[in-house]
Write a protein that holds these residues in place. Sequence first.
Motif, mmCIF file in Angstrom:
data_model
loop_
_atom_site.group_PDB
_atom_site.id
_atom_site.type_symbol
_atom_site.label_atom_id
_atom_site.label_comp_id
_atom_site.label_asym_id
_atom_site.label_seq_id
_atom_site.Cartn_x
_atom_site.Cartn_y
_atom_site.Cartn_z
ATOM 1 N N GLU A 161 11.440 -23.657 23.474
ATOM 2 C CA GLU A 161 12.110 -23.648 22.174
ATOM 3 C C GLU A 161 11.111 -23.782 21.019
ATOM 4 N N PHE A 162 10.043 -24.567 21.216
ATOM 5 C CA PHE A 162 8.975 -24.609 20.195
ATOM 6 C C PHE A 162 8.509 -23.174 19.931
ATOM 7 N N HIS A 163 8.273 -22.442 21.018
ATOM 8 C CA HIS A 163 7.727 -21.097 20.931
ATOM 9 C C HIS A 163 8.725 -20.146 20.252
ATOM 10 N N ARG A 164 9.982 -20.217 20.654
ATOM 11 C CA ARG A 164 10.995 -19.288 20.129
ATOM 12 C C ARG A 164 11.193 -19.446 18.615
ATOM 13 N N VAL A 165 11.221 -20.697 18.125
ATOM 14 C CA VAL A 165 11.521 -20.863 16.695
ATOM 15 C C VAL A 165 10.298 -20.617 15.807
ATOM 16 N N LEU A 166 9.095 -20.663 16.384
ATOM 17 C CA LEU A 166 7.895 -20.435 15.564
ATOM 18 C C LEU A 166 7.692 -18.955 15.290
ATOM 19 N N ARG A 167 7.186 -18.654 14.104
ATOM 20 C CA ARG A 167 6.840 -17.268 13.785
ATOM 21 C C ARG A 167 5.550 -16.911 14.529
ATOM 22 N N PRO A 168 5.286 -15.599 14.681
ATOM 23 C CA PRO A 168 4.001 -15.223 15.279
ATOM 24 C C PRO A 168 2.867 -15.866 14.481
ATOM 25 N N GLY A 169 1.902 -16.438 15.154
ATOM 26 C CA GLY A 169 0.796 -17.116 14.475
ATOM 27 C C GLY A 169 1.129 -18.542 14.078
ATOM 28 N N GLY A 170 2.346 -18.988 14.350
ATOM 29 C CA GLY A 170 2.743 -20.359 14.009
ATOM 30 C C GLY A 170 2.060 -21.379 14.914
ATOM 31 N N ALA A 171 2.200 -22.634 14.551
ATOM 32 C CA ALA A 171 1.448 -23.673 15.275
ATOM 33 C C ALA A 171 2.300 -24.912 15.508
ATOM 34 N N LEU A 172 1.836 -25.696 16.454
ATOM 35 C CA LEU A 172 2.537 -26.897 16.884
ATOM 36 C C LEU A 172 1.586 -28.080 16.734
ATOM 37 N N VAL A 173 2.079 -29.177 16.159
ATOM 38 C CA VAL A 173 1.273 -30.402 16.056
ATOM 39 C C VAL A 173 1.994 -31.482 16.863
ATOM 40 N N VAL A 174 1.307 -32.017 17.880
ATOM 41 C CA VAL A 174 1.915 -33.009 18.776
ATOM 42 C C VAL A 174 1.170 -34.333 18.650
ATOM 43 N N VAL A 175 1.902 -35.409 18.396
ATOM 44 C CA VAL A 175 1.303 -36.754 18.439
ATOM 45 C C VAL A 175 1.862 -37.449 19.670
ATOM 46 N N SER A 176 0.959 -37.963 20.514
ATOM 47 C CA SER A 176 1.418 -38.644 21.724
ATOM 48 C C SER A 176 0.548 -39.870 21.968
ATOM 49 N N PRO A 177 1.100 -40.879 22.662
ATOM 50 C CA PRO A 177 0.301 -42.069 22.945
ATOM 51 C C PRO A 177 -0.765 -41.754 23.989
ATOM 52 N N GLN A 178 -1.921 -42.415 23.870
ATOM 53 C CA GLN A 178 -2.954 -42.291 24.890
ATOM 54 C C GLN A 178 -2.880 -43.532 25.786
ATOM 55 N N ALA A 179 -3.520 -43.438 26.967
ATOM 56 C CA ALA A 179 -3.562 -44.597 27.863
ATOM 57 C C ALA A 179 -4.119 -45.782 27.068
ATOM 58 N N GLY A 180 -3.509 -46.944 27.198
ATOM 59 C CA GLY A 180 -3.991 -48.130 26.488
ATOM 60 C C GLY A 180 -3.300 -48.370 25.166
#
Length: 270
Positions: A161-180
């Motif tokens: 769904e991230f891919h489908r809603v993004l325009r060609p050349g669009g981008a995704l920014v993901v924030v996730s916890p790291q170990a610790g």
Amino acid sequence: MRALRCSVCAEELRPEHRSLRCPRGHAFDLAKQGYVNLLHAKVPAGTADTADMVAARVAFLAAGHYAPVAERVAEQAARLTRSGLIVDAGAGTGYYLARVLDRLPAATGLALDVSALALRRAARAHERLGAAVWNLWRPWPVADGTASVVLNVFAPRNGPEFHRVLRPGGALVVVSPQAGHLRELASVVDLLEVDDRKQERIEAALGGYFELVAREPYTRTLTLTPDEVRQVVGMGPNAHHPERLTRLDRLDEPREATLSVAIATYRRVP
Ligand SMILES: C[S@@+](CC[C@H](N)C(=O)[O-])C[C@H]1O[C@@H](n2cnc3c(N)ncnc32)[C@H](O)[C@@H]1O
Ligand SMILES: [Zn+2]
């Protein structure tokens, strides 16, 4: 919000009185708090953030401990686009999306979250921000190719769904916890651990749809008051297990805790 689609038949939604309506007559009320609820199926209990979790999140984020993370997310978004639609998947109270919109005066934002209580806050977080209640695991009520950037901060990741809603050349920014991440708090509450293979699991969820452009780790030591410890635990997955939170009632000293997250940028593959 031209990108929104009817969640029953996928036709375009148009504003009409205090609702959004599609040409086939499906209508969704606009809540007076400024969001629209497009859900028409039940979501499993324990999915949406509750009123207590939202209150804890609002109070904790207002203290500014995560402001440098929001700053970095906004910087990344500004490198990726100057305008267009920014969709925040699992936006919660809209804290990160509002910072991105501050940085991009020609952009508009759409906050998607399954918690209507969180979206009441999000709808007020920025004047160029619209908010829709939705379950991210179902096909999104958003037209193909309409987003310039998708944000995803500590929230479920639906690669297709991230891919489908993004325009060609669009981008995704993901924030996730790291170990610790927040590991010191394990001595006061049975924290659900961040597994060592989290990054691998993220890559697997996005594989085939996105290519990693950059991953910026961000780590710093926070000093948290007892109330802030209760808030940061109470806004996370532990809040769905109230028995784990009772030990926190006795806490009366500040605690140090390591904030450790990764801010990753991905380019949509054609
Ligand atoms: C840990 S919070 C992060 C919120 C926000 N991004 C932030 O960092 O302040 C996770 C959010 O995802 C939402 N959420 C969880 N499962 C979801 C689902 N299946 N669909 C939509 N939202 C979901 C919750 O309601 C909650 O607001
Ligand atoms: Zn419809």
